[in-house]
Design a protein around this motif. Structure first.
Motif, PDB file in Angstrom:
ATOM      1  N   ASN A  41      25.993  70.347  28.031  1.00  0.00           N
ATOM      2  CA  ASN A  41      25.322  69.068  27.804  1.00  0.00           C
ATOM      3  C   ASN A  41      23.963  69.173  28.490  1.00  0.00           C
ATOM      4  O   ASN A  41      23.644  70.204  29.093  1.00  0.00           O
ATOM      5  CB  ASN A  41      26.159  67.893  28.318  1.00  0.00           C
ATOM      6  CG  ASN A  41      26.499  68.014  29.791  1.00  0.00           C
ATOM      7  OD1 ASN A  41      25.808  68.690  30.556  1.00  0.00           O
ATOM      8  ND2 ASN A  41      27.570  67.380  30.208  1.00  0.00           N
ATOM      9  N   ALA A  42      23.166  68.137  28.402  1.00  0.00           N
ATOM     10  CA  ALA A  42      21.813  68.188  28.979  1.00  0.00           C
ATOM     11  C   ALA A  42      21.854  68.449  30.481  1.00  0.00           C
ATOM     12  O   ALA A  42      21.058  69.247  31.000  1.00  0.00           O
ATOM     13  CB  ALA A  42      21.071  66.889  28.667  1.00  0.00           C
ATOM     14  N   ALA A  43      22.770  67.808  31.184  1.00  0.00           N
ATOM     15  CA  ALA A  43      22.853  67.982  32.642  1.00  0.00           C
ATOM     16  C   ALA A  43      23.194  69.424  33.008  1.00  0.00           C
ATOM     17  O   ALA A  43      22.637  69.982  33.961  1.00  0.00           O
ATOM     18  CB  ALA A  43      23.886  67.021  33.220  1.00  0.00           C
ATOM     19  N   LYS A  44      24.077  70.046  32.249  1.00  0.00           N
ATOM     20  CA  LYS A  44      24.460  71.430  32.541  1.00  0.00           C
ATOM     21  C   LYS A  44      23.300  72.379  32.270  1.00  0.00           C
ATOM     22  O   LYS A  44      23.077  73.330  33.028  1.00  0.00           O
ATOM     23  CB  LYS A  44      25.681  71.829  31.716  1.00  0.00           C
ATOM     24  CG  LYS A  44      26.290  73.150  32.170  1.00  0.00           C
ATOM     25  CD  LYS A  44      27.555  73.483  31.392  1.00  0.00           C
ATOM     26  CE  LYS A  44      28.694  72.592  31.847  1.00  0.00           C
ATOM     27  NZ  LYS A  44      29.959  72.925  31.151  1.00  0.00           N
ATOM     28  N   ILE A  45      22.537  72.122  31.219  1.00  0.00           N
ATOM     29  CA  ILE A  45      21.377  72.960  30.927  1.00  0.00           C
ATOM     30  C   ILE A  45      20.353  72.853  32.054  1.00  0.00           C
ATOM     31  O   ILE A  45      19.811  73.860  32.513  1.00  0.00           O
ATOM     32  CB  ILE A  45      20.769  72.590  29.559  1.00  0.00           C
ATOM     33  CG1 ILE A  45      21.698  73.066  28.438  1.00  0.00           C
ATOM     34  CG2 ILE A  45      19.371  73.189  29.399  1.00  0.00           C
ATOM     35  CD1 ILE A  45      21.302  72.606  27.051  1.00  0.00           C
ATOM     36  N   VAL A  46      20.083  71.639  32.522  1.00  0.00           N
ATOM     37  CA  VAL A  46      19.130  71.454  33.625  1.00  0.00           C
ATOM     38  C   VAL A  46      19.647  72.131  34.892  1.00  0.00           C
ATOM     39  O   VAL A  46      18.913  72.847  35.573  1.00  0.00           O
ATOM     40  CB  VAL A  46      18.860  69.951  33.871  1.00  0.00           C
ATOM     41  CG1 VAL A  46      18.080  69.742  35.154  1.00  0.00           C
ATOM     42  CG2 VAL A  46      18.123  69.345  32.680  1.00  0.00           C
ATOM     43  N   LYS A  47      20.929  71.943  35.209  1.00  0.00           N
ATOM     44  CA  LYS A  47      21.507  72.542  36.417  1.00  0.00           C
ATOM     45  C   LYS A  47      21.443  74.063  36.350  1.00  0.00           C
ATOM     46  O   LYS A  47      21.174  74.729  37.357  1.00  0.00           O
ATOM     47  CB  LYS A  47      22.946  72.083  36.614  1.00  0.00           C
ATOM     48  CG  LYS A  47      23.561  72.634  37.870  1.00  0.00           C
ATOM     49  CD  LYS A  47      24.952  72.099  38.134  1.00  0.00           C
ATOM     50  CE  LYS A  47      25.446  72.703  39.436  1.00  0.00           C
ATOM     51  NZ  LYS A  47      26.767  72.291  39.790  1.00  0.00           N
ATOM     52  N   GLU A  53      24.426  81.408  38.950  1.00  0.00           N
ATOM     53  CA  GLU A  53      25.796  81.688  38.507  1.00  0.00           C
ATOM     54  C   GLU A  53      26.094  80.944  37.196  1.00  0.00           C
ATOM     55  O   GLU A  53      26.618  81.530  36.243  1.00  0.00           O
ATOM     56  CB  GLU A  53      26.810  81.292  39.583  1.00  0.00           C
ATOM     57  CG  GLU A  53      28.232  81.672  39.229  1.00  0.00           C
ATOM     58  CD  GLU A  53      29.218  81.380  40.337  1.00  0.00           C
ATOM     59  OE1 GLU A  53      30.402  81.697  40.137  1.00  0.00           O
ATOM     60  OE2 GLU A  53      28.838  80.830  41.399  1.00  0.00           O
ATOM     61  N   LEU A  54      25.759  79.672  37.149  1.00  0.00           N
ATOM     62  CA  LEU A  54      25.969  78.893  35.930  1.00  0.00           C
ATOM     63  C   LEU A  54      25.128  79.452  34.787  1.00  0.00           C
ATOM     64  O   LEU A  54      25.605  79.556  33.653  1.00  0.00           O
ATOM     65  CB  LEU A  54      25.631  77.414  36.169  1.00  0.00           C
ATOM     66  CG  LEU A  54      25.789  76.481  34.979  1.00  0.00           C
ATOM     67  CD1 LEU A  54      27.205  76.523  34.414  1.00  0.00           C
ATOM     68  CD2 LEU A  54      25.401  75.053  35.382  1.00  0.00           C
ATOM     69  N   ASP A  55      23.908  79.829  35.074  1.00  0.00           N
ATOM     70  CA  ASP A  55      23.036  80.439  34.079  1.00  0.00           C
ATOM     71  C   ASP A  55      23.715  81.660  33.455  1.00  0.00           C
ATOM     72  O   ASP A  55      23.761  81.798  32.231  1.00  0.00           O
ATOM     73  CB  ASP A  55      21.709  80.840  34.727  1.00  0.00           C
ATOM     74  CG  ASP A  55      20.776  81.540  33.771  1.00  0.00           C
ATOM     75  OD1 ASP A  55      20.110  80.854  32.975  1.00  0.00           O
ATOM     76  OD2 ASP A  55      20.717  82.788  33.823  1.00  0.00           O
ATOM     77  N   GLY A  56      24.265  82.511  34.287  1.00  0.00           N
ATOM     78  CA  GLY A  56      24.947  83.711  33.794  1.00  0.00           C
ATOM     79  C   GLY A  56      26.186  83.389  32.986  1.00  0.00           C
ATOM     80  O   GLY A  56      26.488  84.056  31.984  1.00  0.00           O
ATOM     81  N   ILE A  57      26.917  82.372  33.400  1.00  0.00           N
ATOM     82  CA  ILE A  57      28.128  81.963  32.681  1.00  0.00           C
ATOM     83  C   ILE A  57      27.760  81.526  31.264  1.00  0.00           C
ATOM     84  O   ILE A  57      28.430  81.902  30.298  1.00  0.00           O
ATOM     85  CB  ILE A  57      28.856  80.843  33.455  1.00  0.00           C
ATOM     86  CG1 ILE A  57      29.490  81.414  34.713  1.00  0.00           C
ATOM     87  CG2 ILE A  57      29.895  80.148  32.577  1.00  0.00           C
ATOM     88  CD1 ILE A  57      29.987  80.362  35.696  1.00  0.00           C
ATOM     89  N   ILE A  58      26.712  80.745  31.137  1.00  0.00           N
ATOM     90  CA  ILE A  58      26.292  80.275  29.816  1.00  0.00           C
ATOM     91  C   ILE A  58      25.786  81.443  28.972  1.00  0.00           C
ATOM     92  O   ILE A  58      26.150  81.596  27.810  1.00  0.00           O
ATOM     93  CB  ILE A  58      25.219  79.175  29.931  1.00  0.00           C
ATOM     94  CG1 ILE A  58      25.787  77.941  30.624  1.00  0.00           C
ATOM     95  CG2 ILE A  58      24.657  78.824  28.550  1.00  0.00           C
ATOM     96  CD1 ILE A  58      24.743  76.905  31.020  1.00  0.00           C
ATOM     97  N   ARG A  59      24.960  82.273  29.569  1.00  0.00           N
ATOM     98  CA  ARG A  59      24.324  83.365  28.813  1.00  0.00           C
ATOM     99  C   ARG A  59      25.313  84.436  28.353  1.00  0.00           C
ATOM    100  O   ARG A  59      25.051  85.139  27.374  1.00  0.00           O
ATOM    101  CB  ARG A  59      23.205  83.988  29.624  1.00  0.00           C
ATOM    102  CG  ARG A  59      22.025  83.049  29.779  1.00  0.00           C
ATOM    103  CD  ARG A  59      20.840  83.710  30.463  1.00  0.00           C
ATOM    104  NE  ARG A  59      19.820  82.734  30.791  1.00  0.00           N
ATOM    105  CZ  ARG A  59      18.996  82.161  29.909  1.00  0.00           C
ATOM    106  NH1 ARG A  59      19.086  82.473  28.645  1.00  0.00           N
ATOM    107  NH2 ARG A  59      18.101  81.284  30.300  1.00  0.00           N
ATOM    108  N   THR A  60      26.438  84.581  29.036  1.00  0.00           N
ATOM    109  CA  THR A  60      27.408  85.619  28.666  1.00  0.00           C
ATOM    110  C   THR A  60      28.549  85.086  27.801  1.00  0.00           C
ATOM    111  O   THR A  60      29.439  85.853  27.435  1.00  0.00           O
ATOM    112  CB  THR A  60      27.992  86.296  29.920  1.00  0.00           C
ATOM    113  OG1 THR A  60      28.645  85.309  30.727  1.00  0.00           O
ATOM    114  CG2 THR A  60      26.906  87.008  30.718  1.00  0.00           C
ATOM    115  N   ALA A  61      28.517  83.822  27.460  1.00  0.00           N
ATOM    116  CA  ALA A  61      29.601  83.232  26.667  1.00  0.00           C
ATOM    117  C   ALA A  61      29.597  83.763  25.235  1.00  0.00           C
ATOM    118  O   ALA A  61      28.541  84.017  24.659  1.00  0.00           O
ATOM    119  CB  ALA A  61      29.475  81.712  26.659  1.00  0.00           C
TER     120      ALA A  61
END
Length: 121
Positions: A41-47, A53-61
């Motif tokens: 969601n928008a909040a997760k993208i901003v965070k 760590e979150l950036d990597g989780i999203i990028r490797t999905a």
């Protein structure tokens, strides 16, 4: 499992509907392949911009779904329209139903027994 993706603020989000997401997960399970699914969601993208760590989780999905109307709106404004939301709660309910129909086993991490028991009511 690479689908056509939209770039939303630097993150690749799959152009998939809830039905398509369920189908792709079912396909992965039936082929005994792993499937790393992230809903943003928008909040997760901003965070994620500040959380490596979150950036990597999203990028490797394997699958990244739009779990928020603002992400869908942003996709339209950016000229990369997504078909709609892949709401996390709706997805979980659909996957539980899928598991029941197909005989898949579930593992719920962190759920208390009284919460799990309510599902059958």
């Amino acid at each position: 499992m690479k689908n056509k993706r939209a770039n939303i603020c630097g993150y690749e989000v799959d152009r998939i509907s809830l039905d398509e997401c369920v189908h792709l997960i079912d396909e992965a399970i039936s082929k005994q392949k792993s499937c790393h699914v992230v809903l943003v969601n928008a909040a997760k993208i901003v965070k994620a911009k500040f959380d490596h760590e979150l950036d990597g989780i999203i990028r490797t999905a394997d699958l990244v779904g739009a779990d928020g109307v603002p992400v869908v709106w942003a996709s339209r404004l950016l000229g990369e329209p997504l078909p709609g939301r892949v709401n996390g709660t709706d997805l979980m309910e659909r996957l539980i139903d899928l598991a029941d129909r197909r005989g898949y086993r579930l593992y719920l991490l962190g759920a208390r027994q009284e919460i799990i028991s309510k599902r059958g009511q």
